[in-house]
Design a protein around this motif. Structure first.
Motif, PDB file in Angstrom:
ATOM      1  N   UNK A  13       0.729  -1.263  -0.083  1.00 14.58           N
ATOM      2  CA  UNK A  13       0.026   0.094  -0.032  1.00 14.58           C
ATOM      3  C   UNK A  13       0.871   1.228  -0.063  1.00 14.58           C
ATOM      4  N   UNK A  14       2.191   1.246  -0.054  1.00 17.08           N
ATOM      5  CA  UNK A  14       3.254   2.209  -0.350  1.00 17.08           C
ATOM      6  C   UNK A  14       2.991   3.117   0.996  1.00 17.08           C
ATOM      7  N   UNK A  15       2.834   2.316   2.277  1.00 18.92           N
ATOM      8  CA  UNK A  15       2.723   3.128   3.519  1.00 18.92           C
ATOM      9  C   UNK A  15       3.923   3.172   4.408  1.00 18.92           C
ATOM     10  N   UNK A  16       3.984   4.106   5.325  1.00 14.87           N
ATOM     11  CA  UNK A  16       5.091   4.122   6.233  1.00 14.87           C
ATOM     12  C   UNK A  16       5.513   2.640   7.146  1.00 14.87           C
ATOM     13  N   UNK A  17       6.544   2.392   7.231  1.00 14.81           N
ATOM     14  CA  UNK A  17       6.798   0.948   7.989  1.00 14.81           C
ATOM     15  C   UNK A  17       6.789   1.128   9.261  1.00 14.81           C
TER      16      UNK A  17
END
Length: 681
Positions: free
Chosen positions: A328-332
């Motif tokens: 989802x191309x979100x922060x880890x």
């Protein structure tokens, strides 16, 4: 076989790892670790290697024979000091978080100090276990989870996890320690000394030093240290530690007393009949201590479950921390936090601790009521038993027969028939034989030969006269014409093949026999009687007690055949008996139950359950306790899995914080332990 006290064993998973590692070692024939009592039972060729193996798995665990109470108190005070110091620093770091955050090093100094104080022990254990290739234990998982929290700047949560976990562990240790003490108190009947009488002098010695045939003096208020027969004095003894019976018992010269009984009133002199290692108290302690090595199905299920559950949750945590942020191309950071929450709740301690503790508490409670269960697996078997087969004489009936009549034939006189029968039965230990000898009085004549035929009677020879005393089957085998018209137990007497008459002997049911059968039937069980006695007598007793069915006139091997047939119809069959002729059928039953007070050593040795006071009602009480134990076990399993499942779901969705996850681990464990301890009430 050697026993060790495992000091500092505070992790149920570690106990399992120690046991598994020992079983892998060459020269180790048997190994069982009981977390509930902190004991290791091991049969090994090299005991130094045993110590090394334990240290390899858990460096802090020490192997000792005795656990000192003073050291335990010091450890508790030290633990309280560590928790309070860390808690104060944590409170300062949380309350003044904004002020400390403004001064960069201050926040880290306060919270990391709190973290190290409370967490260093857990971190060190995690590192040590990692060196020993033990990855999936709670210490390593908590270390990774909290260090991860620090890395994403969640310092308060990292400290909270360590602090709450340490508090939970402390409370858990208190609960487990309390249960251990309670269980041990139930069976703490081991005498510490004996007053040995030698040449008129009395000296205090260890019970192990006293030999069979020695005389010991037991004063009022003292525990009787060894089994024996009273040769001087009379008294009242408290038998509750052995039999669970609260009513004191009067004893006098000639009466047998057992180790573990307490002498209440008068001074008595006892002639020792068994060495300390063979005494009643030693057998009780040995049976209760070894019982935990025979694991129940639920315990084996939890052992297997723990092997797969923790790695599965860790794999889920790894997936959550990597796949969603990439997909989802979100922060880890938030996904790593969710994964760390899962790591905190991944330890199955609630199950690994509470399940064995439930069974051990059940065994301890059974010992308190005078029933010795030789393993937690037999607790499970009792619960699933749907049919109970009872022997008659000495089990359902008192076995204290009395001669109530003599019928003579072919010119013999009553006194003559009784005398000949008493002479033949003089060397027999059968209750009926003893009643005949007692009715006649002192027998001075000595027979030339004496042959006892199990399930039949005896054949003896006196001055060329052959005397046969036995049941109907024996008379048929000897081709002696005989008759019997009475409904009582009948003992036929034949002299040189000629029928002399018969002796009528009566036995009566035990006071609680009918109640025991009623209780078993209320529990949904079928009750049958399996006896070697005549069909008429068996039918009368069966009708009086209300048993569902009976099998009579059986030889020992025929009793085994009856049990075999019953096993084809029912999943689990229990047999209750007392005599040496019952040993084979006790061994063959799914649950073998022996009467321990008057029962033979062979029957007691081979039985799975031993009733110390010979009361049939204790069988139904044991069944009730077994069912209650299983209910509590499954309550713990259901509760622990449900709570952990909920928190795994909440953690995966980001709806649970790390300190809430600590409750899912330590909190559930504590609740499960307290639930298990209800069995001791």
């Amino acid at each position: 076989m050697k026993r060790y006290k495992l000091k500092n064993l505070d992790c149920a998973t570690c106990a399992l790892e120690i046991e598994e590692e020992l079983k892998k070692q060459d020269g180790v024939k048997f190994a069982a670790v009981n977390f509930a009592t902190s004991e290791l039972v091991v049969d090994a060729e090299d005991h130094e290697k045993v110590v090394e193996t334990v240290k390899k798995v858990e460096q802090e665990v020490e192997l000792e024979s005795i656990e000192k109470e003073e050291e335990l108190d010091v450890n508790k005070k030290r633990e309280i000091g560590i928790i309070l110091t860390s808690a104060i620093l944590f409170a300062i770091g949380t309350i003044f978080n904004e002020q400390l955050h403004a001064i960069f090093p201050a926040e880290y100094v306060v919270l990391l100090t709190s973290y190290i104080i409370v967490g260093w022990k857990i971190i060190w254990k995690g590192i040590t276990n990692l060196k020993n290739k033990v990855v999936f234990d709670e210490n390593f998982l908590l270390t990774i989870a909290t260090l991860g929290a620090i890395a994403i700047h969640e310092l308060p949560e990292a400290v909270a996890v360590m602090l709450f976990f340490r508090v939970g562990e402390f409370l858990q240790d208190l609960a487990v320690d309390k249960s251990r003490r309670a269980i041990k108190a139930l069976v703490e009947i081991k005498p510490t000394f004996a007053n040995l009488k030698v040449n008129g002098e009395v000296r205090r010695v260890k019970p192990e030093e006293v030999k069979v045939g020695d005389l010991i003096v037991v004063k009022p208020g003292e525990k009787i240290p060894l089994d024996g027969v009273i040769v001087e004095g009379n008294s009242v003894v408290d038998t509750s530690a052995l039999t669970g019976e609260s009513k004191p018992r009067d004893v006098a010269v000639g009466d047998e007393v057992l180790s573990g009984m307490v002498n209440i009133s008068g001074l008595i002199v006892v002639k020792v009949t068994r060495s300390f290692s063979e005494s009643a108290v030693s057998k009780i302690l040995k049976l209760v201590e070894e019982a935990s090595s025979r694991k129940a199905k639920a315990e084996r299920f939890i052992t297997r479950f723990a092997r797969y559950y923790t790695p599965a949750v860790i794999a889920l945590a790894a997936v959550i921390s990597t796949i969603p942020p990439i997909a989802f191309n979100e922060p880890f950071s938030p996904w790593i936090y969710r994964a760390l929450v899962l790591l905190v709740i991944s330890c199955p301690c609630a199950l690994v601790v509470s399940i064995p503790l439930s069974y051990f508490a059940s065994i301890g409670k059974a010992a308190r009521i005078g029933v010795l269960v030789k393993g937690s697996n037999y607790v499970d078997r009792l619960t699933s038993t749907r049919i109970f087969a009872f022997d008659k004489t000495g089990t359902l009936t008192k076995g204290s027969f009395k001669v109530v009549g003599i019928v003579t034939k072919n010119g013999f006189k009553e006194e003559e028939v009784l005398k000949l029968a008493a002479i033949a039965e003089k060397n027999s230990n059968h209750p009926i034989a003893k009643s005949i000898v007692e009715a006649y009085g002192e027998v001075r004549a000595e027979v030339k030969s004496h042959k006892e035929i199990p399930g039949r009677g005896v054949v003896a020879e006196l001055d060329g006269t052959k005397i046969a005393v036995g049941n109907d089957a024996m008379m048929h085998e000897l081709n002696v014409e005989h008759e019997c018209f009475r409904d009582e137990t009948v003992v036929h007497v034949a002299v040189n093949g000629k029928y002399a008459g018969y002796i009528i002997v009566s036995d009566e049911p035990k006071e609680d026999a009918k109640k025991a059968i009623e209780e078993l039937k209320k529990s949904g069980c079928k009750v049958v009687m399996v006896t070697g006695d005549s069909k008429r007598v068996a039918e009368r007793i069966a009708k009086e007690l209300g048993v569902d069915d009976f099998y009579a006139e059986l030889m020992p091997w025929q009793k085994v055949e009856v049990i075999e047939e019953l096993k084809k119809k029912y999943d689990s069959v229990a047999f209750v008996g007392d005599g040496i002729n019952d040993a084979p059928v006790i061994a063959r039953a799914d649950v073998g139950i022996a009467m321990g007070a008057m029962g033979s050593d062979a029957a007691i040795e081979i039985a799975d359950v031993v009733v110390m006071d010979d009361k049939p009602s204790k069988v139904s009480e044991s069944l009730k306790l077994s069912k209650r134990t299983q209910r509590i076990v499954w309550q713990n399993i259901t509760f622990a899995l449900a709570v952990k499942g909920i928190f795994i779901a909440l953690g995966s969705l980001g709806l649970a914080t790390m300190w809430e996850a600590v409750f899912a681990d330590v909190g559930v464990t504590l609740i499960a332990i307290l639930n298990s301890m209800r069995l001791l009430r």
